[in-house]
Scaffold this active site. Structure first.
Site, PDB file in Angstrom:
ATOM      1  N   GLU A  79       0.795  -1.025   0.102  1.00  0.00           N
ATOM      2  CA  GLU A  79      -0.106  -0.103   0.027  1.00  0.00           C
ATOM      3  C   GLU A  79       0.947   1.232   0.044  1.00  0.00           C
ATOM      4  O   GLU A  79       2.193   1.237   0.143  1.00  0.00           O
ATOM      5  CB  GLU A  79      -0.694   0.069   1.338  1.00  0.00           C
ATOM      6  CG  GLU A  79      -1.863  -1.275   1.235  1.00  0.00           C
ATOM      7  CD  GLU A  79      -2.903  -1.456   2.297  1.00  0.00           C
ATOM      8  OE1 GLU A  79      -2.644  -0.804   3.241  1.00  0.00           O
ATOM      9  OE2 GLU A  79      -3.703  -2.268   2.100  1.00  0.00           O
ATOM     10  N   GLU A 127      -2.128 -10.544  -5.711  1.00  0.00           N
ATOM     11  CA  GLU A 127      -2.241 -11.332  -6.938  1.00  0.00           C
ATOM     12  C   GLU A 127      -1.370 -10.597  -8.098  1.00  0.00           C
ATOM     13  O   GLU A 127      -0.719 -11.355  -8.858  1.00  0.00           O
ATOM     14  CB  GLU A 127      -3.599 -11.521  -7.323  1.00  0.00           C
ATOM     15  CG  GLU A 127      -4.608 -12.112  -6.406  1.00  0.00           C
ATOM     16  CD  GLU A 127      -5.359 -11.059  -5.541  1.00  0.00           C
ATOM     17  OE1 GLU A 127      -4.548 -10.144  -4.783  1.00  0.00           O
ATOM     18  OE2 GLU A 127      -6.605 -11.164  -5.152  1.00  0.00           O
TER      19      GLU A 127
HETATM   20  N1  THU Z   1      -6.266  -6.771  -1.508  1.00  0.00           N
HETATM   21  C1  THU Z   1      -5.553  -7.794  -2.202  1.00  0.00           C
HETATM   22  O1  THU Z   1      -4.061  -7.729  -2.015  1.00  0.00           O
HETATM   23  N2  THU Z   1      -6.018  -8.760  -2.828  1.00  0.00           N
HETATM   24  C2  THU Z   1      -7.299  -9.031  -2.747  1.00  0.00           C
HETATM   25  O2  THU Z   1      -7.823  -9.962  -3.580  1.00  0.00           O
HETATM   26  C3  THU Z   1      -8.218  -8.087  -2.234  1.00  0.00           C
HETATM   27  C4  THU Z   1      -7.625  -6.824  -1.917  1.00  0.00           C
HETATM   28  C5  THU Z   1      -5.506  -5.889  -0.847  1.00  0.00           C
HETATM   29  C6  THU Z   1      -5.542  -4.347  -1.430  1.00  0.00           C
HETATM   30  C7  THU Z   1      -5.378  -3.516  -0.268  1.00  0.00           C
HETATM   31  O3  THU Z   1      -4.185  -3.397  -0.008  1.00  0.00           O
HETATM   32  C8  THU Z   1      -6.093  -4.226   0.926  1.00  0.00           C
HETATM   33  O4  THU Z   1      -6.032  -5.670   0.347  1.00  0.00           O
HETATM   34  C9  THU Z   1      -7.514  -4.019   1.196  1.00  0.00           C
HETATM   35  O5  THU Z   1      -8.335  -3.676   0.095  1.00  0.00           O
END
Ligand code: THU
Length: 133
Positions: A44, A55
């Site tokens: 993030e 992913e």
């Molecule tokens: N996120 C993922 O990495 N993969 C997913 O399948 C769903 C969401 C992450 C994005 C963000 O850093 C956090 O999870 C919350 O949305």
């Protein structure tokens, strides 16, 4: 490699998540035909839209190592969700371009629930550039 073993790699990848804003670590692992496993975690940023999901991290990691869709055997992801964690829309678009149809996408959670799906089930009618059809 079993689904459970690939999920164990995704859990390991999750340890590298940088998610101080959502507090929602996600891990992904992409298995290749040569046995290599590429890890991805969500990363993030204080400027929220600039983060990336686990992913896409894993897929881009593999591509950066020279791997391409025909090399990919299966993708696993894991997060602390009540049902197996499901890829977001942006990841589905990327999955649809970089994983062949029928490639298992193994969704899981920390409780051990598993659901196996595929790129085409995750994103029917995916956007494809005309020249790539
Ligand atoms: N996120 C993922 O990495 N993969 C997913 O399948 C769903 C969401 C992450 C994005 C963000 O850093 C956090 O999870 C919350 O949305």
């Amino acid at each position: 490699m079993t689904n459970e073993e690939l999920i164990a790699h995704a859990l390991k990848a999750r340890e590298n998540s940088y998610s101080p804003y959502s507090h929602f670590p996600v891990g992904a692992a992409l298995l290749c035909k040569d046995g290599e496993v590429y890890y991805g975690a969500n990363i993030e940023n204080a400027s929220y839209p600039n983060g990336i999901c686990a992913e896409r991290s894993a897929i881009f990691n593999a591509i950066n190592h020279g791997k391409r869709k025909d090399d990919f055997v299966a993708l696993a992801l894991i997060a602390d969700t009540s049902v197996p964690c499901s890829p977001c829309g942006a990841c589905r678009q990327v999955i649809s371009e970089h994983l062949n149809p029928g490639t298992p996408v193994i969704m899981s959670n920390l409780k051990g629930d598993i659901k196996v799906t595929s790129p085409e089930e995750l994103l029917p009618f995916a956007f494809v550039l005309e020249e790539k059809r």
